[in-house]
Design a protein around this motif. Structure first.
Motif, PDB file in Angstrom:
ATOM      1  N   HIS A 284       9.655  -2.206  -1.751  1.00 52.61           N
ATOM      2  CA  HIS A 284       9.178  -1.590  -0.510  1.00 52.61           C
ATOM      3  C   HIS A 284       7.896  -0.788  -0.690  1.00 52.61           C
ATOM      4  CE1 HIS A 284      12.543  -2.762   2.042  1.00 52.61           C
ATOM      5  NE2 HIS A 284      13.327  -2.554   0.988  1.00 52.61           N
ATOM      6  N   GLY A 285       7.399  -0.672  -1.927  1.00 52.10           N
ATOM      7  CA  GLY A 285       6.120  -0.027  -2.180  1.00 52.10           C
ATOM      8  C   GLY A 285       6.223   1.443  -2.515  1.00 52.10           C
TER       9      GLY A 285
ATOM     10  N   GLU B  25       5.716   5.254  -2.329  1.00 53.18           N
ATOM     11  CA  GLU B  25       5.693   6.177  -1.191  1.00 53.18           C
ATOM     12  C   GLU B  25       6.026   5.473   0.120  1.00 53.18           C
ATOM     13  OE1 GLU B  25       2.137   8.551  -1.223  1.00 53.18           O
ATOM     14  OE2 GLU B  25       2.477   9.169  -3.293  1.00 53.18           O
ATOM     15  N   ALA B  26       6.791   4.393   0.037  1.00 52.18           N
ATOM     16  CA  ALA B  26       7.268   3.617   1.182  1.00 52.18           C
ATOM     17  C   ALA B  26       6.170   2.853   1.905  1.00 52.18           C
ATOM     18  CB  ALA B  26       8.051   4.496   2.165  1.00 52.18           C
ATOM     19  N   VAL B  27       5.027   2.670   1.248  1.00 57.47           N
ATOM     20  CA  VAL B  27       3.939   1.878   1.821  1.00 57.47           C
ATOM     21  C   VAL B  27       4.073   0.471   1.262  1.00 57.47           C
ATOM     22  CG1 VAL B  27       1.438   1.621   2.052  1.00 57.47           C
ATOM     23  CG2 VAL B  27       2.457   3.909   1.967  1.00 57.47           C
ATOM     24  N   SER B  28       4.553  -0.447   2.075  1.00 59.31           N
ATOM     25  CA  SER B  28       4.833  -1.799   1.613  1.00 59.31           C
ATOM     26  C   SER B  28       3.551  -2.575   1.346  1.00 59.31           C
ATOM     27  CB  SER B  28       5.657  -2.556   2.647  1.00 59.31           C
ATOM     28  OG  SER B  28       5.863  -3.887   2.221  1.00 59.31           O
ATOM     29  N   GLY B  29       3.616  -3.377   0.294  1.00 57.70           N
ATOM     30  CA  GLY B  29       2.514  -4.282  -0.012  1.00 57.70           C
ATOM     31  C   GLY B  29       2.749  -5.662   0.568  1.00 57.70           C
TER      32      GLY B  29
ATOM     33  N   ASP C 140       7.984  -2.344   5.542  1.00 62.63           N
ATOM     34  CA  ASP C 140       7.424  -1.009   5.360  1.00 62.63           C
ATOM     35  C   ASP C 140       8.399  -0.028   6.005  1.00 62.63           C
ATOM     36  OD1 ASP C 140       5.881   1.405   5.684  1.00 62.63           O
ATOM     37  OD2 ASP C 140       4.083   0.179   5.372  1.00 62.63           O
TER      38      ASP C 140
ATOM     39  N   ARG D  18       8.347   3.068   6.449  1.00 60.47           N
ATOM     40  CA  ARG D  18       7.818   4.186   7.242  1.00 60.47           C
ATOM     41  C   ARG D  18       8.010   3.934   8.731  1.00 60.47           C
ATOM     42  NH1 ARG D  18       1.830   4.273   5.748  1.00 60.47           N
ATOM     43  NH2 ARG D  18       2.246   2.055   5.872  1.00 60.47           N
ATOM     44  N   TYR D  19       8.263   2.693   9.088  1.00 58.11           N
ATOM     45  CA  TYR D  19       8.382   2.335  10.496  1.00 58.11           C
ATOM     46  C   TYR D  19       9.825   2.228  10.976  1.00 58.11           C
ATOM     47  CZ  TYR D  19       3.435   1.529  10.011  1.00 58.11           C
ATOM     48  OH  TYR D  19       2.099   1.705   9.760  1.00 58.11           O
TER      49      TYR D  19
ATOM     50  N   ARG E 292       8.054  10.335   5.329  1.00 53.27           N
ATOM     51  CA  ARG E 292       6.907   9.451   5.221  1.00 53.27           C
ATOM     52  C   ARG E 292       6.363   9.168   6.611  1.00 53.27           C
ATOM     53  NH1 ARG E 292       4.552  10.326   2.001  1.00 53.27           N
ATOM     54  NH2 ARG E 292       3.463   8.362   1.996  1.00 53.27           N
TER      55      ARG E 292
ATOM     56  N   ASN F 248       4.504   7.428   9.738  1.00 52.57           N
ATOM     57  CA  ASN F 248       4.221   6.034  10.066  1.00 52.57           C
ATOM     58  C   ASN F 248       2.794   5.975  10.549  1.00 52.57           C
ATOM     59  OD1 ASN F 248       4.534   7.060  12.644  1.00 52.57           O
ATOM     60  ND2 ASN F 248       6.381   5.903  13.091  1.00 52.57           N
TER      61      ASN F 248
END
Length: 145
Positions: A79-80, A82-86, A91, A93-94, A143, A145
């Motif tokens: 999931h990346g 800091e929760a920022v998906s690549g 993702d 955060r959403y 986190r 969005n």
């Protein structure tokens, strides 16, 4: 002549060092335990809403800290950071906020997700306890969005 010797030397070194190293493209995929010491126990009945958000204060802050560690150990590889998906996985955060987001999160983390016979996310129900799962959810709520 020197180029050939260098190539032979590099080949020999690679053969000697290669077997001693392991390559893990995404790190250790084995689930890691999450130390939930200090969090109030939530019992054995699965809750539908994040109990640490409801308590607020120091319990919620501690849950966020523990959840950050738990997320990095178990979730970040897909999931990346800091929760920022690549793009490999959603993702996080959403996620919806509140009870609706809590229910979706708990369903997915407990039971995992498969699509067309392929496991996209493993189930964590018998790996992480409820406190660890809610701690991860608490971290995700921090986190933006």
């Amino acid at each position: 002549m020197w180029a050939r010797r260098a190539l032979v030397l590099i080949t020999l070194l690679s053969a000697a060092v290669g077997p001693m190293t392991a390559v893990h493209g995404h790190g250790d995929a084995a689930p890691q335990p999450v130390d939930t010491a200090g969090l109030d126990p939530v019992g054995t009945v699965w809750l539908e809403e994040n109990p640490y958000r409801l308590k607020g204060g120091k319990q919620y802050e501690l849950a966020q800290q523990i959840g950050a560690s738990g997320y990095n150990q178990n979730c970040a590889r897909c999931h990346g950071l800091e929760a920022v998906s690549g793009g490999i996985a959603p993702d996080l955060r959403y996620l919806e906020t509140g009870t609706d987001g809590d229910q979706w999160f708990l369903q997915r983390i407990r039971h995992g997700y498969s699509q067309d016979g392929s496991v996209k996310m493993p189930p964590f129900e018998n790996i992480l306890n409820q406190e660890a799962m809610w701690a991860i959810r608490s971290y995700l709520e921090t986190r933006p969005n």
